[in-house]
Design an enzyme around this catalytic site. Sequence first.
Site, PDB file in Angstrom:
ATOM      1  N   ASP A  61       0.883  -1.170   0.000  1.00 41.31           N
ATOM      2  CA  ASP A  61       0.000   0.000   0.000  1.00 41.31           C
ATOM      3  C   ASP A  61       0.916   1.214   0.000  1.00 41.31           C
ATOM      4  O   ASP A  61       1.660   1.441   0.958  1.00 41.31           O
ATOM      5  CB  ASP A  61      -0.884  -0.023   1.255  1.00 41.31           C
ATOM      6  CG  ASP A  61      -1.828   1.183   1.330  1.00 41.31           C
ATOM      7  OD1 ASP A  61      -1.567   2.203   0.655  1.00 41.31           O
ATOM      8  OD2 ASP A  61      -2.814   1.096   2.075  1.00 41.31           O
ATOM      9  N   ASN A  85       3.012   3.004 -10.608  1.00 40.41           N
ATOM     10  CA  ASN A  85       1.778   3.020 -11.400  1.00 40.41           C
ATOM     11  C   ASN A  85       0.527   3.302 -10.572  1.00 40.41           C
ATOM     12  O   ASN A  85      -0.443   3.854 -11.090  1.00 40.41           O
ATOM     13  CB  ASN A  85       1.653   1.660 -12.107  1.00 40.41           C
ATOM     14  CG  ASN A  85       0.269   1.425 -12.655  1.00 40.41           C
ATOM     15  OD1 ASN A  85      -0.104   1.987 -13.693  1.00 40.41           O
ATOM     16  ND2 ASN A  85      -0.522   0.608 -11.964  1.00 40.41           N
ATOM     17  N   TYR A 162      -6.300  15.983  -8.633  1.00 41.71           N
ATOM     18  CA  TYR A 162      -5.578  14.942  -9.372  1.00 41.71           C
ATOM     19  C   TYR A 162      -4.527  15.580 -10.292  1.00 41.71           C
ATOM     20  O   TYR A 162      -3.375  15.136 -10.332  1.00 41.71           O
ATOM     21  CB  TYR A 162      -6.582  14.127 -10.191  1.00 41.71           C
ATOM     22  CG  TYR A 162      -5.960  13.092 -11.092  1.00 41.71           C
ATOM     23  CD1 TYR A 162      -5.379  11.940 -10.567  1.00 41.71           C
ATOM     24  CD2 TYR A 162      -5.962  13.258 -12.476  1.00 41.71           C
ATOM     25  CE1 TYR A 162      -4.807  10.984 -11.396  1.00 41.71           C
ATOM     26  CE2 TYR A 162      -5.403  12.305 -13.309  1.00 41.71           C
ATOM     27  CZ  TYR A 162      -4.827  11.168 -12.771  1.00 41.71           C
ATOM     28  OH  TYR A 162      -4.263  10.230 -13.595  1.00 41.71           O
ATOM     29  N   LYS A 166      -0.344  15.080 -10.256  1.00 44.90           N
ATOM     30  CA  LYS A 166       0.486  14.599 -11.372  1.00 44.90           C
ATOM     31  C   LYS A 166       1.526  15.655 -11.775  1.00 44.90           C
ATOM     32  O   LYS A 166       2.654  15.321 -12.148  1.00 44.90           O
ATOM     33  CB  LYS A 166      -0.386  14.193 -12.561  1.00 44.90           C
ATOM     34  CG  LYS A 166      -1.266  12.958 -12.288  1.00 44.90           C
ATOM     35  CD  LYS A 166      -0.456  11.697 -11.983  1.00 44.90           C
ATOM     36  CE  LYS A 166      -1.323  10.442 -11.978  1.00 44.90           C
ATOM     37  NZ  LYS A 166      -0.586   9.207 -11.630  1.00 44.90           N
ATOM     38  N   THR A 197      -9.649   1.801 -18.599  1.00 40.18           N
ATOM     39  CA  THR A 197      -9.630   0.954 -17.400  1.00 40.18           C
ATOM     40  C   THR A 197     -10.823   1.410 -16.566  1.00 40.18           C
ATOM     41  O   THR A 197     -11.587   2.270 -17.010  1.00 40.18           O
ATOM     42  CB  THR A 197      -8.337   1.174 -16.588  1.00 40.18           C
ATOM     43  OG1 THR A 197      -8.323   2.545 -16.153  1.00 40.18           O
ATOM     44  CG2 THR A 197      -7.087   0.895 -17.409  1.00 40.18           C
TER      45      THR A 197
HETATM   46  N1  LIG Z   1      -6.853   5.397 -17.096  1.00 41.86           N
HETATM   47  C1  LIG Z   1      -6.472   6.571 -17.565  1.00 41.86           C
HETATM   48  O1  LIG Z   1      -7.110   7.142 -18.476  1.00 41.86           O
HETATM   49  C2  LIG Z   1      -5.210   7.236 -17.045  1.00 41.86           C
HETATM   50  C3  LIG Z   1      -4.755   8.378 -17.708  1.00 41.86           C
HETATM   51  C4  LIG Z   1      -3.576   8.982 -17.266  1.00 41.86           C
HETATM   52  C5  LIG Z   1      -2.899   8.455 -16.201  1.00 41.86           C
HETATM   53  N2  LIG Z   1      -3.365   7.348 -15.569  1.00 41.86           N
HETATM   54  C6  LIG Z   1      -2.600   6.816 -14.448  1.00 41.86           C
HETATM   55  O2  LIG Z   1      -2.244   5.480 -14.723  1.00 41.86           O
HETATM   56  C7  LIG Z   1      -2.078   4.759 -13.503  1.00 41.86           C
HETATM   57  C8  LIG Z   1      -2.857   3.450 -13.566  1.00 41.86           C
HETATM   58  O3  LIG Z   1      -4.205   3.774 -13.802  1.00 41.86           O
HETATM   59  P1  LIG Z   1      -5.300   2.714 -14.273  1.00 41.86           P
HETATM   60  O4  LIG Z   1      -6.081   3.389 -15.340  1.00 41.86           O
HETATM   61  O5  LIG Z   1      -4.694   1.395 -14.524  1.00 41.86           O
HETATM   62  O6  LIG Z   1      -6.211   2.689 -12.956  1.00 41.86           O
HETATM   63  P2  LIG Z   1      -7.030   1.536 -12.208  1.00 41.86           P
HETATM   64  O7  LIG Z   1      -7.499   0.504 -13.179  1.00 41.86           O
HETATM   65  O8  LIG Z   1      -8.049   2.281 -11.392  1.00 41.86           O
HETATM   66  O9  LIG Z   1      -5.925   0.877 -11.261  1.00 41.86           O
HETATM   67  C9  LIG Z   1      -5.348   1.640 -10.226  1.00 41.86           C
HETATM   68  C10 LIG Z   1      -4.409   0.751  -9.450  1.00 41.86           C
HETATM   69  O10 LIG Z   1      -3.823   1.548  -8.402  1.00 41.86           O
HETATM   70  C11 LIG Z   1      -3.964   0.802  -7.204  1.00 41.86           C
HETATM   71  N3  LIG Z   1      -3.951   1.621  -5.994  1.00 41.86           N
HETATM   72  C12 LIG Z   1      -4.806   2.601  -5.624  1.00 41.86           C
HETATM   73  N4  LIG Z   1      -4.475   3.068  -4.406  1.00 41.86           N
HETATM   74  C13 LIG Z   1      -3.392   2.352  -3.993  1.00 41.86           C
HETATM   75  C14 LIG Z   1      -2.582   2.342  -2.834  1.00 41.86           C
HETATM   76  N5  LIG Z   1      -2.827   3.157  -1.799  1.00 41.86           N
HETATM   77  N6  LIG Z   1      -1.535   1.477  -2.771  1.00 41.86           N
HETATM   78  C15 LIG Z   1      -1.272   0.645  -3.797  1.00 41.86           C
HETATM   79  N7  LIG Z   1      -2.013   0.574  -4.910  1.00 41.86           N
HETATM   80  C16 LIG Z   1      -3.051   1.425  -5.010  1.00 41.86           C
HETATM   81  C17 LIG Z   1      -5.286   0.055  -7.366  1.00 41.86           C
HETATM   82  O11 LIG Z   1      -5.369  -0.985  -6.406  1.00 41.86           O
HETATM   83  P3  LIG Z   1      -6.783  -1.572  -5.905  1.00 41.86           P
HETATM   84  O12 LIG Z   1      -7.168  -2.652  -6.893  1.00 41.86           O
HETATM   85  O13 LIG Z   1      -6.470  -2.107  -4.552  1.00 41.86           O
HETATM   86  O14 LIG Z   1      -7.753  -0.453  -5.889  1.00 41.86           O
HETATM   87  C18 LIG Z   1      -5.117  -0.426  -8.795  1.00 41.86           C
HETATM   88  O15 LIG Z   1      -4.293  -1.559  -8.852  1.00 41.86           O
HETATM   89  C19 LIG Z   1      -2.518   5.714 -12.387  1.00 41.86           C
HETATM   90  O16 LIG Z   1      -1.367   6.325 -11.810  1.00 41.86           O
HETATM   91  C20 LIG Z   1      -3.345   6.774 -13.124  1.00 41.86           C
HETATM   92  O17 LIG Z   1      -3.326   8.012 -12.474  1.00 41.86           O
HETATM   93  C21 LIG Z   1      -4.518   6.719 -15.962  1.00 41.86           C
END
Ligand SMILES: NC(=O)c1ccc[n+]([C@@H]2O[C@H](COP(=O)([O-])OP(=O)(O)OC[C@H]3O[C@@H](n4cnc5c(N)ncnc54)[C@H](OP(=O)(O)O)[C@@H]3O)[C@@H](O)[C@H]2O)c1
Length: 239
Positions: A61, A85, A162, A166, A197
């Site tokens: 975490d 990530n 957010y 970033k 996602t």
């Molecule tokens: N999706 C987009 O459009 C987008 C765009 C730009 C940037 N991003 C960035 O890309 C990264 C991955 O995003 P994603 O789209 O794959 O999101 P996601 O599907 O919501 O997955 C987020 C992940 O972060 C984990 N997480 C959240 N809080 C945590 C904590 N305190 N400790 C450890 N793990 C934690 C979640 O774990 P749990 O399963 O336990 O919740 C999950 O595994 C993030 O940094 C996000 O800001 C995403």
Amino acid sequence: MDMTINTLITGADRGMGYELALELGLKGQYIYAGSRNLDRGQAAVAQLEAAGVQAQAVQLDVTNHESIVNAKERITANLDILINNAGIAVDHEAKPSELSLDAIRQDFNVNYFGLIDVTQVFLPLLKAAPAGRIINISSAVGSLTLASDASTSIHKLQASGYQASKAAVNMFTVKLAAELEGTPVTVNAVNPGWVDTSFGGGGGNRSVQVGVARTVELATSDALTDSGTFSDIDGIVPW
Ligand SMILES: NC(=O)c1ccc[n+]([C@@H]2O[C@H](COP(=O)([O-])OP(=O)(O)OC[C@H]3O[C@@H](n4cnc5c(N)ncnc54)[C@H](OP(=O)(O)O)[C@@H]3O)[C@@H](O)[C@H]2O)c1
């Protein structure tokens, strides 16, 4: 000598973290799959192993220092790559003038303070690697240049907590890269794009495969010299 590349990914139980674990694992890297919930991490690792990836689940975490330190104890081998990530966005389209400090703090606790804590704890291992790599998953919505350009959708986006978290990750990327200049450790930030996602309610216009492509490139290119950069699959992203 064991030449396996060992890679730690935070938030690897789903979304882009899982896809990174799968793709980098299939390219021969050994994956430490970090997840705040160990059951979900173990379920993800079972799936990864079924796909032919060598991986182990690590409870991590990013908001809990003890959890990060315990994760480090579990990683007895070398660590070559850290992919920060894990991320959240809890702004719910509130205006900057009204967004609660609590929401902003939650965003920062995971995306910024958590990322720094993980990086500081694992840095000694990365420094000991022949070519340590830190890849911070940032976002174009954290770009001050794009956010201040009225012709972009980012200008109107209501996610200032957010977005600030970033932007702060980008600054940490630049500052740590500068500190580590002249060492083999590189530090880069990546914009995945708007990825489909469950993040932020879902609905992105890119597949997870496209979303992770630039990160996979940085994690697998033979001689990575880039450091202190912010990029996506189309090239450099403005700060
Ligand atoms: N999706 C987009 O459009 C987008 C765009 C730009 C940037 N991003 C960035 O890309 C990264 C991955 O995003 P994603 O789209 O794959 O999101 P996601 O599907 O919501 O997955 C987020 C992940 O972060 C984990 N997480 C959240 N809080 C945590 C904590 N305190 N400790 C450890 N793990 C934690 C979640 O774990 P749990 O399963 O336990 O919740 C999950 O595994 C993030 O940094 C996000 O800001 C995403």
